[in-house]
Design a protein around this motif. Sequence first.
Motif: not given
Length: 390
Positions: A89-105, A161-168
Amino acid sequence: MVHEVVRRVEELGDRLRKVADETERLGRLSDESVRVVREAGVMRMLQPTDFGGYAAHPRDFAEAVMAVAKNCGSTGWVCGVGGVHPWEMALMDRRLQQEVWGENPDTWIASPYAPQGVAVPTDGGYVLRGRWNFSSGTDHCDWIFLGAAVGNPDGSPAQPFRAMHVVLPRADYTIVEDSWDVIGLSGTGSKDVVVDGAFIPEYRTIDSEEVAAGQAGDRADTVYRLPFWAMFPLGITAAVIGIAEGALAAHLDYQRNRVTAMGTAIKDDPYVLYAISEAATEIAASRTQLLDGISRLYDKVDAGQTVSFEDRAVVRRNQTRCAWRAVAAVDEIFARSGGNAVRRNNPMQRFWRDAHVGLQHAIHTPGGIYHATALTQLGIEPQGALRALI
């Protein structure tokens, strides 16, 4: 120096051990197990400091996982898998990091990474469909990493073939409640998850090849420039080694005052004592080699050097061998524990089952890893499927 989280786990270990049977019966981590992990801070070890984590050396993370698994294999496994997710998650977009941990680390993130779904491109992102197995600890997580193949408009995987990791977020996937009925690591709750047409914004995706090579993200900390296939297996194998350490401790407790049906005290049986010492040495060697491998990679990255495919392959080879060596040692002492070791009230049998199920994970399959590593050391560059999981 022992990391503060490792020290706390060691202090809280009795609480984990007392509820290990409950965790197994529930088919997920018990509430007490979750409380101990949160209290100790295990899941935040690889989390960036600006979101309440430690950005710890991966060696310290592995030692924390071992300390948990020594007391409860299922809890250690969830920590080994889930504890790596904050690192990615630390490698992901900062917007996503804020969504995940902003209110609860202390928010936990699940996975799995196998590309068992297809993400079809659309305006601003992708539409995802699929079903994934083995989402360890998923009942306690609010977000999830999933592997996905980039797809054609008809939903088939695109070529090449191309693979990604996605976050939901939790609202975008369904946990299949009756999908985890197994003989070991039962308490991990590694259930199936289903996604049926969820929209994934582009910023919640990351290229799996960039992550694998340690080329994703923009953080300067050394730990976030390590390759995925060194970090993810580290947590899983650390759990297996911790389980082996727990098995050895349980064996010693059981054998200390045991007398066989033939009237021989175990302390006077040279064959059992030999097996104990040999197993202890093999488990200790597994621990040392696992920690040495990740430390060597860390030092190389920290010195600004390039981690080659051969470097990655050697670490994966040794990490895989560590797991098999530790479990073989458990087999040796379990075979000398007598018939009562198989009773449900003897923790030896749970550690034995958990250790063997831990070997079933794809990262512990030696064939392709050993093949690829031998080729690299002969000066031959492995191609195609031989590069998988390295």
